[in-house]
Design an enzyme around this catalytic site. Sequence first.
Site, PDB file in Angstrom:
ATOM      1  N   LYS A 204       0.834  -1.210   0.000  1.00  0.00           N
ATOM      2  CA  LYS A 204       0.000   0.000   0.000  1.00  0.00           C
ATOM      3  C   LYS A 204       0.867   1.257   0.000  1.00  0.00           C
ATOM      4  CE  LYS A 204      -1.819   2.676   3.291  1.00  0.00           C
ATOM      5  NZ  LYS A 204      -1.862   4.010   2.681  1.00  0.00           N
ATOM      6  N   SER A 257       6.039   6.861  10.032  1.00  0.00           N
ATOM      7  CA  SER A 257       6.307   7.596  11.274  1.00  0.00           C
ATOM      8  C   SER A 257       6.462   6.650  12.462  1.00  0.00           C
ATOM      9  CB  SER A 257       5.159   8.567  11.530  1.00  0.00           C
ATOM     10  OG  SER A 257       3.966   7.834  11.675  1.00  0.00           O
ATOM     11  N   GLU A 278      10.887   0.812   9.610  1.00  0.00           N
ATOM     12  CA  GLU A 278      11.819   1.912   9.283  1.00  0.00           C
ATOM     13  C   GLU A 278      11.089   3.200   9.624  1.00  0.00           C
ATOM     14  OE1 GLU A 278      14.798   1.330   8.345  1.00  0.00           O
ATOM     15  OE2 GLU A 278      14.803  -0.624   7.371  1.00  0.00           O
ATOM     16  N   CYS A 312      13.673  10.872   5.863  1.00  0.00           N
ATOM     17  CA  CYS A 312      13.754  10.348   7.231  1.00  0.00           C
ATOM     18  C   CYS A 312      15.147  10.555   7.814  1.00  0.00           C
ATOM     19  CB  CYS A 312      13.395   8.872   7.220  1.00  0.00           C
ATOM     20  SG  CYS A 312      14.358   7.977   6.010  1.00  0.00           S
ATOM     21  N   GLU A 409      11.060  15.424  15.018  1.00  0.00           N
ATOM     22  CA  GLU A 409      11.226  15.342  13.568  1.00  0.00           C
ATOM     23  C   GLU A 409      10.259  16.315  12.910  1.00  0.00           C
ATOM     24  OE1 GLU A 409       9.710  11.858  11.482  1.00  0.00           O
ATOM     25  OE2 GLU A 409      11.568  11.776  10.350  1.00  0.00           O
TER      26      GLU A 409
HETATM   27  P1  NAP Z   1       2.883   7.688   8.305  1.00  0.00           P
HETATM   28  O1  NAP Z   1       1.818   8.666   8.582  1.00  0.00           O
HETATM   29  O2  NAP Z   1       3.332   6.815   9.412  1.00  0.00           O
HETATM   30  O3  NAP Z   1       2.382   6.810   7.092  1.00  0.00           O
HETATM   31  C1  NAP Z   1       3.129   5.782   6.511  1.00  0.00           C
HETATM   32  C2  NAP Z   1       2.210   4.807   5.837  1.00  0.00           C
HETATM   33  O4  NAP Z   1       1.421   4.135   6.824  1.00  0.00           O
HETATM   34  C3  NAP Z   1       1.212   5.447   4.884  1.00  0.00           C
HETATM   35  O5  NAP Z   1       0.992   4.582   3.803  1.00  0.00           O
HETATM   36  C4  NAP Z   1      -0.014   5.573   5.762  1.00  0.00           C
HETATM   37  O6  NAP Z   1      -1.202   5.706   5.061  1.00  0.00           O
HETATM   38  C5  NAP Z   1       0.051   4.276   6.528  1.00  0.00           C
HETATM   39  N1  NAP Z   1      -0.706   4.256   7.792  1.00  0.00           N
HETATM   40  C6  NAP Z   1      -1.228   5.294   8.495  1.00  0.00           C
HETATM   41  N2  NAP Z   1      -1.823   4.834   9.624  1.00  0.00           N
HETATM   42  C7  NAP Z   1      -1.664   3.488   9.628  1.00  0.00           C
HETATM   43  C8  NAP Z   1      -2.051   2.447  10.536  1.00  0.00           C
HETATM   44  N3  NAP Z   1      -2.696   2.709  11.665  1.00  0.00           N
HETATM   45  N4  NAP Z   1      -1.711   1.180  10.235  1.00  0.00           N
HETATM   46  C9  NAP Z   1      -1.028   0.893   9.107  1.00  0.00           C
HETATM   47  N5  NAP Z   1      -0.652   1.823   8.219  1.00  0.00           N
HETATM   48  C10 NAP Z   1      -0.952   3.111   8.466  1.00  0.00           C
HETATM   49  O7  NAP Z   1       4.184   8.387   7.748  1.00  0.00           O
HETATM   50  P2  NAP Z   1       4.258   9.444   6.596  1.00  0.00           P
HETATM   51  O8  NAP Z   1       3.802  10.740   7.160  1.00  0.00           O
HETATM   52  O9  NAP Z   1       3.599   8.932   5.363  1.00  0.00           O
HETATM   53  O10 NAP Z   1       5.822   9.481   6.288  1.00  0.00           O
HETATM   54  C11 NAP Z   1       6.718  10.253   6.976  1.00  0.00           C
HETATM   55  C12 NAP Z   1       7.424   9.423   8.037  1.00  0.00           C
HETATM   56  O11 NAP Z   1       8.088   8.325   7.435  1.00  0.00           O
HETATM   57  C13 NAP Z   1       8.514  10.198   8.725  1.00  0.00           C
HETATM   58  O12 NAP Z   1       8.441   9.997  10.114  1.00  0.00           O
HETATM   59  C14 NAP Z   1       9.798   9.602   8.163  1.00  0.00           C
HETATM   60  O13 NAP Z   1      10.899   9.732   8.999  1.00  0.00           O
HETATM   61  C15 NAP Z   1       9.412   8.205   7.944  1.00  0.00           C
HETATM   62  N6  NAP Z   1      10.297   7.571   6.981  1.00  0.00           N
HETATM   63  C16 NAP Z   1      11.236   6.667   7.421  1.00  0.00           C
HETATM   64  C17 NAP Z   1      12.116   6.047   6.546  1.00  0.00           C
HETATM   65  C18 NAP Z   1      13.125   5.072   7.020  1.00  0.00           C
HETATM   66  O14 NAP Z   1      13.679   4.351   6.196  1.00  0.00           O
HETATM   67  N7  NAP Z   1      13.399   4.983   8.306  1.00  0.00           N
HETATM   68  C19 NAP Z   1      12.038   6.346   5.184  1.00  0.00           C
HETATM   69  C20 NAP Z   1      11.090   7.264   4.750  1.00  0.00           C
HETATM   70  C21 NAP Z   1      10.220   7.859   5.657  1.00  0.00           C
HETATM   71  P3  NAP Z   1      -1.709   7.207   4.690  1.00  0.00           P
HETATM   72  O15 NAP Z   1      -0.747   7.736   3.712  1.00  0.00           O
HETATM   73  O16 NAP Z   1      -3.007   7.059   4.100  1.00  0.00           O
HETATM   74  O17 NAP Z   1      -1.726   7.989   5.968  1.00  0.00           O
END
Ligand code: NAP
Length: 499
Positions: A204, A257, A278, A312, A409
């Site tokens: 997804k 996140s 991650e 990230c 962050e």
């Molecule tokens: P996010 O809000 O956690 O969303 C990530 C993914 O999870 C999206 O596809 C989201 O869908 C989905 N999601 C949301 N709630 C969920 C739940 N309860 N259960 C399962 N999946 C769920 O993060 P983001 O705002 O898209 O991305 C930014 C974050 O990603 C930052 O914190 C960044 O540091 C982190 N990141 C980490 C890495 C790494 O390798 N460590 C790499 C890239 C990014 P929706 O889009 O519909 O909300």
Amino acid sequence: MAVKTNKASPKKTNTIKLKFDTSWSYAPAPESKSAATINKQYDLFINGEWVKPAGGKYFDTINPANEEQLSEVAEANVADVDKSVKAARTAYEKVWKKMPAKERAKYVFRISRMIQEKARELAIIESLDGGKPIRESRDFDVPTAANHFFYYAGWADKLEYAFPNRVAEPLGVAGQIIPWNFPLLMAAWKIAPAIATGNTVVLKPAETTPLTALKLAEIIQESDLPPGVVNIITGAGATGAAIVNHPDVNKIAFTGSTDVGKIIQRAIAGTNKKATLELGGKAANIIFEDAPLDQAVEGVINGIYFNQGHVCCAGSRLYVQESVAKQVIRKLRDRIESLIVGDPLDKNTDIGAINSKQQLETIHKYIKIGKQEGAELYESSCKLPGKGFFCRPTLFTNVAQSNRIAQDEIFGPVLAILTFRTDDEVIEKANNTPYGLSAGVWTDKGSKIFNMTKRMRAGVIWANTFNKFDPSSPFGGYKESGFGREGGLHGLSAYVNTV
Ligand code: NAP
Ligand code: MG
């Protein structure tokens, strides 16, 4: 080039706006949208076919640079998730795990080559849907995505060398959930090692950036990969949660996140599901007085401003040795003034659009917090486009270690600058964060690099460079940045049981 500062009254505000005499401007060099085909509507890619969502619902994906709708995509509900997991299970049992590894490898190679053939289109769509500069999507995201498929295709029939004296068995069905900052690249990071090792996938993409994953679905369909080996379904957080909670999923690979990572960890506790998470980061970039300063400044700029800080592992905290702090801050202020903010499709653009209105609001909230905390803000004086979500490159000086802008962050083009005197002090400060994803060290001395890398708690530490990636190199975090590694040999072991 002369630098003039506005004589803004320091009593009224702690914001200083810089004014720069730029003696040149670039003529626009926009990439053509006509090289990309985006459908008006996308269904779900399940079992090798495009199927309507069970609930009949669709949602818009927009271009954050002008707020216009690009397409509408299907919202997968629990029934759709179940259908995709069933398709993945059948493909796993009947076809994929039985297929000789050298045959599986051919499909993975083919997908890689097709990504290369469609590189230009993919880069344009990535920039349109997510707001990142075309230079980034063209030169980094898309080629690195293709490289991941190449790299893991190479391993598919050599697992006995990756895991000597052991037999590596696939896990089964992998549920994969990815964020909006590197949509195609994250899909490649997840899908390539999973299918190369004989697993099948339900992936997804994020709600705001589904289009390149859907293009990848078209590529996968065209590649003749057996139906059900890769299923790509769109939706919001609830769709992700339905994948996580599905009883027939064997492995969850999540990038996103820390908050959602924790929800997932709780959801799978007590099950047999394996997981790699991650998560977020607050990387420290450390400049010692003996570093090549111009190079270091360029590395800092690359680490936090390019790609809007939507990384990230962005170097969002800068620790500068006190003796060179003044000089480095002046160079950074001059440099952010010359960054070009604007149309993501323009090849000159350094900083594109912030991914969503919500993310822009979060960034603004943190800029306000930084000012309230007493830090001093500098921002570029550049003009922002009238429409779309944009943010000026911003930096804070006089930041305290305990300030939220140094701890949280922000995920935007906002740099917190702190100073230090000794190695011990900076290691203590750099490690004083809940995160541990990445870091950077700038110094002339190899011994100092080894001392720092040994004592810092970060999954990746770059020395005299920043944000460099290679498929053969593992990536992942410590502490609240998650666990498990993606990339390299480590990335293979996340998708196999070795017996
Ligand atoms: P996010 O809000 O956690 O969303 C990530 C993914 O999870 C999206 O596809 C989201 O869908 C989905 N999601 C949301 N709630 C969920 C739940 N309860 N259960 C399962 N999946 C769920 O993060 P983001 O705002 O898209 O991305 C930014 C974050 O990603 C930052 O914190 C960044 O540091 C982190 N990141 C980490 C890495 C790494 O390798 N460590 C790499 C890239 C990014 P929706 O889009 O519909 O909300
Ligand atoms: Mg979008």
